[in-house]
Design an enzyme around this catalytic site. Structure first.
Site, PDB file in Angstrom:
ATOM      1  N   ALA A  67       1.985  -4.018  -8.463  1.00  0.00           N
ATOM      2  CA  ALA A  67       1.786  -2.952  -9.452  1.00  0.00           C
ATOM      3  C   ALA A  67       0.382  -2.354  -9.415  1.00  0.00           C
ATOM      4  CB  ALA A  67       2.074  -3.492 -10.857  1.00  0.00           C
TER       5      ALA A  67
ATOM      6  N   CYS B 167     -10.988  -8.461  -0.080  1.00  0.00           N
ATOM      7  CA  CYS B 167     -10.899  -9.914  -0.088  1.00  0.00           C
ATOM      8  C   CYS B 167     -11.918 -10.536   0.847  1.00  0.00           C
ATOM      9  CB  CYS B 167      -9.506 -10.367   0.332  1.00  0.00           C
ATOM     10  SG  CYS B 167      -8.247  -9.187  -0.100  1.00  0.00           S
TER      11      CYS B 167
ATOM     12  N   GLN C 254       0.809  -1.229   0.000  1.00  0.00           N
ATOM     13  CA  GLN C 254       0.000   0.000   0.000  1.00  0.00           C
ATOM     14  C   GLN C 254       0.838   1.273   0.000  1.00  0.00           C
ATOM     15  OE1 GLN C 254      -3.176   0.536  -0.409  1.00  0.00           O
ATOM     16  NE2 GLN C 254      -3.963  -1.537  -0.259  1.00  0.00           N
TER      17      GLN C 254
HETATM   18  C1  LIG Z   1      -3.418  -5.589  -2.227  1.00  0.00           C
HETATM   19  C2  LIG Z   1      -2.574  -6.044  -1.100  1.00  0.00           C
HETATM   20  C3  LIG Z   1      -1.980  -7.303  -1.096  1.00  0.00           C
HETATM   21  C4  LIG Z   1      -2.220  -8.297  -2.206  1.00  0.00           C
HETATM   22  O1  LIG Z   1      -1.579  -7.893  -3.370  1.00  0.00           O
HETATM   23  P1  LIG Z   1      -1.881  -8.665  -4.745  1.00  0.00           P
HETATM   24  O2  LIG Z   1      -0.888  -8.052  -5.671  1.00  0.00           O
HETATM   25  O3  LIG Z   1      -3.282  -8.318  -5.083  1.00  0.00           O
HETATM   26  O4  LIG Z   1      -1.656 -10.097  -4.523  1.00  0.00           O
HETATM   27  C5  LIG Z   1      -1.184  -7.643  -0.032  1.00  0.00           C
HETATM   28  N1  LIG Z   1      -0.973  -6.802   0.974  1.00  0.00           N
HETATM   29  C6  LIG Z   1      -1.516  -5.574   1.023  1.00  0.00           C
HETATM   30  C7  LIG Z   1      -1.243  -4.684   2.177  1.00  0.00           C
HETATM   31  C8  LIG Z   1      -2.337  -5.162  -0.013  1.00  0.00           C
HETATM   32  O5  LIG Z   1      -2.890  -3.961   0.047  1.00  0.00           O
END
Ligand SMILES: *Cc1c(COP(=O)(O)O)cnc(C)c1O
Length: 387
Positions: A201, A324, A180
């Site tokens: 990304a 999720c 993030q």
């Molecule tokens: C979105 C997110 C993930 C997962 O990332 P993906 O690329 O969608 O697998 C993991 N950790 C955090 C803190 C996220 O915001």
């Protein structure tokens, strides 16, 4: 119907400049970056090398420390399971935080089932981890400490430089899920003293399905994907060249524009909060407002069921929790971990702002939220609590 997307912690649209950089690598320059014998392969390899430099530069890393993956979920799995397997001789204890993303919580729980001892630290009501608590939890047998940089639900930014310094001093590996923060606020692998860091990304206006794991020189990992030995043997599989090119382009843009964008997005976020609190009673911010990502606002509306509010707002895309888990009617584990009651957690909404939002978007969204919260509250059966 006008509609505004305000869910940038779930994902972001691909920046048109990123898309443009990617396009040639689907059909024209389609080579396999591992094909060493011809121009098609060299072209792809060159593009991957450039992207690796762009990702590394944004993190203050060496390009050789970047392992491309399918995203932050895979990076977290590789970091935690890979380090646990490689350093099993050092100990049997792991430390993480209860507010971590499922992509960290689930791998460490998996390792716990495999015989590792796990300490899950509780943050304070502001969402911040207390350094003394962490220091007290580190044992001689601790192998890895995993603390995310910025939280995906409440946007709270952890003091990772201090956490990294502590881990280094105590001789334990430090992993941070920086999915993030990377590209939105400064994240530097040396300033944070991280050994491993996960990035992706699609949270920074790049494509979905591509990310990276930063692996500090001399840190060993057991591969979780065996095969052709790509990515120095740490992650086999033909590289997603267009995706990687897009990730590199997204990082280059973020590096140029991050400071200005952070100021602008913070102003919009503050404008949104000001509008909501001026028009509505019983609005409270979840987690520290000071130590927070520019584009995150997580608020609870007393007396409101956030799922009802989301249903009433088809024209404002917001989230009731992490994307999720929002299919599951359970209250957010992050909001419960910072001390909210289940009712308070179920009255919370996450707004995710980003690069392409205007003041008009924010005013429209604020107006619609105010309208619907007011309507839902007046519809509330008499005598029901404002919990
Ligand atoms: C979105 C997110 C993930 C997962 O990332 P993906 O690329 O969608 O697998 C993991 N950790 C955090 C803190 C996220 O915001």
């Amino acid at each position: 119907m006008r509609s505004v997307y305000l869910d940038c912690q779930a994902t972001t649209p691909v920046d048109p400049r990123v898309l443009e950089a990617m396009l040639p690598y689907f059909a024209e320059r389609f080579g396999n970056a591992a094909s060493r014998g011809h121009r098609f392969g060299w072209e792809a390899e060159k593009a991957v090398d450039r992207a690796r430099r762009q990702v590394a530069e944004l993190a203050g890393a060496d390009p050789r420390e970047i392992v491309f993956t399918s995203g932050a979920t895979e990076s977290n799995n590789l970091a935690l399971k890979g380090a646990a397997e490689a350093y099993r001789n050092r100990g049997d204890h792991l430390i993480a935080v209860t507010t971590e993303h499922h992509a960290v919580v689930d791998p460490v729980r998996h390792l716990e089932r495999m015989g590792w001892r796990l300490t899950m630290l509780q943050p304070g009501p502001d969402g911040l981890l207390d350094l003394d608590r962490l220091a007290a939890a580190i044992e001689p047998a601790t192998v890895v400490v995993s603390v995310m940089h910025a939280n995906n639900e409440i946007g709270v930014v952890q003091p990772i430089a201090a956490i990294g310094a502590l881990c280094r001093q105590r001789g334990v590996l430090f992993h941070s899920d920086a999915a993030q923060s990377f590209g939105k606020i400064p994240f530097d692998v040396d300033a944070a003293a991280v050994d491993l860091a996960s990035v992706t990304a699609h949270k920074i206006f790049g494509p979905k399905g591509v990310g990276a794991l930063y692996v500090r020189r001399r840190v060993e990992l057991a591969a979780q994907m065996d095969g052709g030995g790509h990515e120095a043997g740490m992650r086999s599989g033909t590289l997603n060249v267009p995706g990687i090119v897009g990730f590199g382009a997204a990082c280059a843009i973020a590096r140029e524009e991050m400071a200005e964008e952070a100021r602008r997005v913070t102003r919009l976020r503050d404008r949104l909060l000001a509008r909501l609190t001026a028009a509505l009673e019983g609005v409270a911010v979840n987690g520290s407002l000071e130590s927070r990502l520019p584009g995150n606002l997580n608020v609870r509306f007393a007396g409101i069921e956030s799922s009802a509010l989301v249903t009433a707002l088809p024209d404002v895309a917001v989230s009731t929790g992490s994307a999720c888990s929002s299919a599951i009617p359970e209250p957010s584990h992050v909001l419960l971990a910072i001390g909210l009651s289940p009712t308070e957690a179920r009255s919370s909404i996450r707004f995710g702002l980003g690069r392409f939002h205007s003041e008009e978007d924010i005013d429209f969204a604020a107006g619609r939220v105010i309208e619907e919260v007011t309507r839902l509250r007046t519809r509330r059966p008499a005598g029901s609590p404002m919990g």
